[in-house]
Design an enzyme around this catalytic site. Structure first.
Site, PDB file in Angstrom:
ATOM      1  CG  ASP A 165      -2.188  -0.739   1.162  1.00 47.81           C
ATOM      2  OD1 ASP A 165      -2.407  -1.200  -0.130  1.00 47.81           O
ATOM      3  OD2 ASP A 165      -2.839  -0.841   1.883  1.00 47.81           O
ATOM      4  CE  LYS A 172      -7.774   1.003  -1.586  1.00 50.01           C
ATOM      5  NZ  LYS A 172      -8.546  -0.211  -1.054  1.00 50.01           N
ATOM      6  CG  MET A 223      -7.715   7.836   6.932  1.00 56.77           C
ATOM      7  SD  MET A 223      -9.015   6.653   6.505  1.00 56.77           S
ATOM      8  CE  MET A 223      -9.359   6.076   8.166  1.00 56.77           C
TER       9      MET A 223
HETATM   10  C1  LIG Z   1      -6.405   4.278   5.710  1.00 60.36           C
HETATM   11  S1  LIG Z   1      -5.715   4.648   7.410  1.00 60.36           S
HETATM   12  C2  LIG Z   1      -4.764   3.354   7.778  1.00 60.36           C
HETATM   13  C3  LIG Z   1      -4.297   3.228   9.131  1.00 60.36           C
HETATM   14  C4  LIG Z   1      -3.396   2.183   9.353  1.00 60.36           C
HETATM   15  N1  LIG Z   1      -4.065   0.859   9.180  1.00 60.36           N
HETATM   16  C5  LIG Z   1      -2.794   2.330  10.770  1.00 60.36           C
HETATM   17  O1  LIG Z   1      -2.922   1.392  11.743  1.00 60.36           O
HETATM   18  O2  LIG Z   1      -1.954   3.065  10.875  1.00 60.36           O
HETATM   19  C6  LIG Z   1      -4.629   5.989   6.758  1.00 60.36           C
HETATM   20  C7  LIG Z   1      -4.384   6.873   7.882  1.00 60.36           C
HETATM   21  O3  LIG Z   1      -3.745   6.442   8.826  1.00 60.36           O
HETATM   22  C8  LIG Z   1      -2.928   7.872   9.264  1.00 60.36           C
HETATM   23  N2  LIG Z   1      -1.594   7.520   9.339  1.00 60.36           N
HETATM   24  C9  LIG Z   1      -0.866   6.569   8.790  1.00 60.36           C
HETATM   25  N3  LIG Z   1       0.304   6.591   8.983  1.00 60.36           N
HETATM   26  C10 LIG Z   1       0.635   7.687   9.271  1.00 60.36           C
HETATM   27  C11 LIG Z   1       1.831   8.440   9.910  1.00 60.36           C
HETATM   28  N4  LIG Z   1       3.141   7.915   9.676  1.00 60.36           N
HETATM   29  N5  LIG Z   1       1.813   9.771  10.322  1.00 60.36           N
HETATM   30  C12 LIG Z   1       0.475  10.363  10.393  1.00 60.36           C
HETATM   31  N6  LIG Z   1      -0.496   9.632  10.154  1.00 60.36           N
HETATM   32  C13 LIG Z   1      -0.538   8.528   9.673  1.00 60.36           C
HETATM   33  C14 LIG Z   1      -3.386   9.004   8.617  1.00 60.36           C
HETATM   34  O4  LIG Z   1      -4.508   9.595   9.284  1.00 60.36           O
HETATM   35  C15 LIG Z   1      -3.939   8.255   7.183  1.00 60.36           C
HETATM   36  O5  LIG Z   1      -4.918   9.069   6.618  1.00 60.36           O
END
Ligand SMILES: C[S@@+](CC[C@H](N)C(=O)[O-])C[C@H]1O[C@@H](n2cnc3c(N)ncnc32)[C@H](O)[C@@H]1O
Length: 255
Positions: free
Chosen positions: A36, A58, A171
């Site tokens: 991803d 995506k 998100m």
């Molecule tokens: C589709 S969700 C997936 C979350 C993922 N499964 C998790 O456990 O971190 C994606 C969201 O996670 C957050 N996110 C993921 N990695 C991040 C990072 N390194 N820094 C800040 N926000 C992050 C953001 O809000 C982003 O829009």
């Protein structure tokens, strides 16, 4: 069908050292990896030379494959390869659609395994020195999506905001205005909040303020980077919070 297995692996929040040992072992064993957008590409360097690497991200406007197409890609790989790794940012079961993928594969009789990852919801505030719980301040935290399928603010935000819980919103950058406005209905306007972008990875940044000032603070958001919003009294534990607060008070007195 071959005796194949699809392994759903959590890649962690970004820093390549924040994946599990089990996750690395799966990457090393993989014949094909579907990964991803939020996966640190350096993790793919652990794969064998002949491992096929397929990007199925995506993020934002780019969308090469729909969720249904990803299901089909995974299932058809199971007819061709022995070890298929599905690598997802953070933890696959936290807003990662991991269970949908597992259900689809299991219904087709394909063997699956899940290797959890460290979710950004936990790791990103932690690496910034923001605890999600603190004895005497709160008893829980909420991890909420900031983007529901119909675009509205999740009703869970209201329940979280009515308590003392730390609110961790994923998100949510695009919806920050309705998110903070809803929170302001139930929390004091001096409640601290943080927006952390690119957490644990290169270019990490943080905005710290109180929710009353969110309009000024949000002008600094870089919408090209992933970010989480953290709201609650524990945000004041960030080492720079009071320094910035003093700065803000001085500025308001002098202007
Ligand atoms: C589709 S969700 C997936 C979350 C993922 N499964 C998790 O456990 O971190 C994606 C969201 O996670 C957050 N996110 C993921 N990695 C991040 C990072 N390194 N820094 C800040 N926000 C992050 C953001 O809000 C982003 O829009």
């Amino acid at each position: 069908m071959k005796n194949s297995k699809v392994i759903l692996v959590g890649a962690g929040p970004g820093d390549k050292e924040l994946i599990t040992l089990k996750g690395i072992k799966a990457i090393k064993a993989a014949d094909i990896i579907f990964y991803d957008a939020l996966v640190n590409p350096e993790l793919l360097e652990f794969a064998r030379k002949n491992t096929e690497l397929i990007y199925v991200g995506k993020r934002r406007n780019e969308k090469r494959f729909s969720q249904d197409e990803i299901h089909e890609l995974l299932a058809s790989a199971a007819y061709k390869y022995d070890v298929i790794v599905r690598l997802k940012g953070g933890d696959p079961f936290v807003f990662g659609r991991g269970s949908e993928e597992l259900n689809y594969l299991e219904n087709k009789g394909i063997q699956t395994e899940i290797i959890p990852g460290i979710s950004s919801a936990l790791a990103v505030p932690a690496t910034q020195g923001i605890p999600l719980t603190k004895r005497g301040l709160n008893e829980s935290f909420y991890v909420i999506t900031g983007t529901t399928s119909d675009g509205s603010v999740s009703k869970d935000l209201k329940y979280g905001a009515m308590s003392n819980a730390t609110l961790v919103i994923l998100m949510g950058l695009k919806n920050i205005e309705p998110i903070i406005e809803e929170t302001l209905k139930y929390r004091d306007e001096s409640t601290p909040f943080a927006i952390i972008q690119n957490g644990t990875r290169e270019g990490e940044s943080i905005i710290l303020d109180i929710i009353q000032n969110y309009e000024t603070a949000t002008k600094m958001i870089d919408y090209s980077k992933p970010g989480i919003i953290v709201i609650g009294d524990t945000v004041a534990e960030h080492p720079a919070f009071f320094e910035e607060e003093i700065q803000r008070v001085l500025e308001s007195v002098l202007t």
